[in-house]
Design a protein around this motif. Structure first.
Motif, PDB file in Angstrom:
ATOM      1  N   TYR A  11       0.810  -1.212   0.000  1.00  0.00           N
ATOM      2  CA  TYR A  11       0.000   0.000   0.000  1.00  0.00           C
ATOM      3  C   TYR A  11       0.851   1.274   0.000  1.00  0.00           C
ATOM      4  N   CYS A  20       0.728   2.049 -10.065  1.00  0.00           N
ATOM      5  CA  CYS A  20      -0.426   1.795  -9.191  1.00  0.00           C
ATOM      6  C   CYS A  20      -1.051   0.442  -9.495  1.00  0.00           C
ATOM      7  N   CYS A  21      -1.228   0.145 -10.777  1.00  0.00           N
ATOM      8  CA  CYS A  21      -1.797  -1.153 -11.155  1.00  0.00           C
ATOM      9  C   CYS A  21      -0.875  -2.295 -10.736  1.00  0.00           C
ATOM     10  N   ASN A  80       3.228   5.698  -5.912  1.00  0.00           N
ATOM     11  CA  ASN A  80       2.914   5.709  -7.340  1.00  0.00           C
ATOM     12  C   ASN A  80       1.702   6.577  -7.635  1.00  0.00           C
ATOM     13  N   PHE A  81       0.768   6.644  -6.710  1.00  0.00           N
ATOM     14  CA  PHE A  81      -0.401   7.502  -6.902  1.00  0.00           C
ATOM     15  C   PHE A  81       0.007   8.974  -6.889  1.00  0.00           C
ATOM     16  N   GLY A 121       3.034   6.398 -13.478  1.00  0.00           N
ATOM     17  CA  GLY A 121       2.324   6.350 -12.204  1.00  0.00           C
ATOM     18  C   GLY A 121       1.128   5.419 -12.257  1.00  0.00           C
ATOM     19  N   PHE A 126       1.792   1.684  -3.571  1.00  0.00           N
ATOM     20  CA  PHE A 126       0.644   2.226  -4.292  1.00  0.00           C
ATOM     21  C   PHE A 126       0.508   3.724  -4.031  1.00  0.00           C
TER      22      PHE A 126
END
Length: 86
Positions: free
Chosen positions: A11, A73-74, A17-18, A69, A14
């Protein structure tokens, strides 16, 4: 214990990257705005051709960060090593 640590790292990856995704979206939007807006920045950019080139560079960097990004995220959510390495 180890599983909780890996979940936390997933997380966090994530989240980072978000933030890259959001930064790319902002750069992309700003680059489009500078190029398209006929009244705002166009007068400033038209005075110096180097600034007009900078607007296209900002547009390209924003698109690249936006794509990276999104893929990050993916890859973080799906735990896909190929997307994370890209």
């Amino acid at each position: 214990m180890e599983e909780d640590c890996l979940s936390c790292m997933k997380y966090l990856m994530f989240l980072f990257n978000f933030f890259i995704f959001l930064g790319g979206a902002c750069l992309l939007g700003l680059g489009i705005w500078v190029i398209v807006d006929p009244t705002g920045f166009r007068e400033i950019v038209a005075a110096n051709p180097l600034l007009f080139t900078g607007a296209y560079i900002m547009l390209a960097m924003g698109a690249m960060l936006f794509l990276l990004g999104f893929l990050g995220c993916c890859g973080a959510i799906r735990e896909n090593k190929c997307l994370l390495l890209f």
